[in-house]
Design an enzyme around this catalytic site. Structure first.
Site, short mmCIF file in Angstrom:
data_model
loop_
_atom_site.label_atom_id
_atom_site.label_comp_id
_atom_site.label_asym_id
_atom_site.label_seq_id
_atom_site.Cartn_x
_atom_site.Cartn_y
_atom_site.Cartn_z
N ARG A 1 1.03 -1.21 0.05
CA ARG A 1 0.02 0.06 -0.11
C ARG A 1 0.83 1.05 0.18
NH1 ARG A 1 -3.30 -2.66 -1.48
NH2 ARG A 1 -5.31 -2.90 -0.79
N GLU B 1 -4.30 7.71 -4.70
CA GLU B 1 -4.68 6.90 -5.95
C GLU B 1 -6.00 7.00 -6.16
OE1 GLU B 1 -3.91 2.83 -5.57
OE2 GLU B 1 -2.05 2.78 -4.64
N HIS C 1 -1.16 0.41 -9.89
CA HIS C 1 -1.86 -0.65 -9.15
C HIS C 1 -2.43 -1.85 -9.77
CE1 HIS C 1 -3.81 -0.79 -4.98
NE2 HIS C 1 -3.60 -2.38 -5.34
C1 DGY Z 1 -5.11 -6.11 -2.98
O1 DGY Z 1 -5.75 -7.34 -3.33
O2 DGY Z 1 -5.35 -5.67 -1.92
C2 DGY Z 1 -4.71 -5.46 -4.28
O3 DGY Z 1 -4.16 -4.50 -3.83
C3 DGY Z 1 -5.86 -5.00 -4.97
O4 DGY Z 1 -6.71 -4.09 -4.13
#
Ligand code: DGY
Length: 318
Positions: free
Chosen positions: A228, A257, A277
């Site tokens: 993240r 984001e 992402h």
């Molecule tokens: C997750 O699975 O956490 C990916 O980042 C997609 O949201």
């Protein structure tokens, strides 16, 4: 009576939504997570909400759904967008999708490692711009990946899948995690050529990598983040790339984001290889994530325990 289920988006990959539609009335969201008021308006009277990792699921949305809400099912591994306390207070089960996306995200992690260290973005840009006019020994020089030391911060499913790939590159693998005390974070940062982040975003991991941690890394090091964005102090990272504190970075996730056209700060840095992402974005994996999220919804609506509740949380509604 047919149950109503809110999906925060209009479309999802794979066949999961069709399967859900055969068992429940599906209400789709406005398509963009920013339209929270509209999402809340559509949530009235639903028994389940199926959301994505980046969606904000807060007390307001839970209350808009009303007392019949039993499960929030995330089609994602990460769950930092959900107000877990608000869900627990309302007796709502929250689920996510472990076990189906680790290999795909580990593949993408390696793509970032290779792209950042070998300066693949800058080389590709030069080719696209028509500036590859002569072969020069000194052009597009990067650093090797094989035989380096890889430091994994967090050692869950994705990190372990990255470690398996690293074996094929002859890499030495170190890891640091909260549950194991073998190697401290400062030790890992000092010894690694590549540092890859695989921790969930929590209060404890917010800006886990900041100015001091970047300074602790080798000047030849690469930082890779597929977890993240806010695990890294992004402004500090950009400064560290500018002043040569570290060699390069590969990012799939950001503090803000999505970015739309606001990407100049990322694109301006040849040492940064940036993606929007896409860690889990393969067709079979995204379909499997939706399938598991639908299974969790149907489990709870049918009175069974959810199969993948968030770690340490209840699998049945209160
Ligand atoms: C997750 O699975 O956490 C990916 O980042 C997609 O949201």
């Amino acid at each position: 009576m047919t149950k109503r289920v809110l999906i925060t988006r209009e479309r999802l990959p794979g066949g999961g939504l069709t399967r859900l539609g055969s068992r429940a009335e599906v209400v789709t969201g406005p398509g963009r997570p920013a339209e929270l008021a509209e999402l809340a308006r559509r949530a009235g009277g639903v028994s389940a909400i199926l959301a994505l990792g980046n969606d904000r699921v807060d007390a307001r949305l839970l209350d808009a759904a009303g007392p019949g809400l039993r499960v929030v099912s995330l089609a994602s591994m990460g769950y930092d967008g959900v107000d877990q306390r608000a869900a627990a207070d309302r007796g709502v089960v929250v689920t996510h999708t472990p076990g189906v996306l680790a290999e795909t995200t580990a593949d993408l992690t390696f793509a970032l490692i290779l792209a950042a260290r070998r300066r693949i973005g800058a080389a590709r840009d030069a080719l696209h711009a028509g500036s590859w006019d002569v072969f020069r020994m000194e052009d597009y020089l990067g650093l090797d990946v094989y035989g380096t030391t890889l430091g994994l911060v967090g050692y869950g499913q994705i990190a372990r899948a990255v470690a398996r790939r690293a074996a094929g590159f002859g890499m030495r693998v170190l890891h640091h995690s909260r549950s194991e005390t073998a190697l401290s974070l400062p030790q890992l940062l000092a010894e690694s050529d590549i540092v890859s982040l695989h921790v969930p975003l929590t209060q404890a991991t917010h800006h886990l990598i900041g100015p001091a941690e970047l300074r602790a890394m080798k000047p030849t090091a690469t930082l890779v983040n597929t977890s993240r964005g806010a695990v890294v102090d992004e402004a500090a990272l950009l400064r560290a790339l500018d002043d040569g504190t570290i060699h390069s970075a590969g990012l799939d996730v950001y503090e803000r984001e999505p970015r739309g056209t606001d990407v100049a700060d990322l694109l301006a840095r040849p040492g940064l290889f940036a993606l929007p992402h896409i860690g889990s974005a393969s067709e079979p994996t995204r379909a499997a994530m939706v399938d598991l999220a639908v299974d969790n919804v149907l489990d709870v609506l049918d009175g069974r325990p959810a199969r993948t509740p968030l770690p340490g949380t209840k699998a049945v509604p209160a």
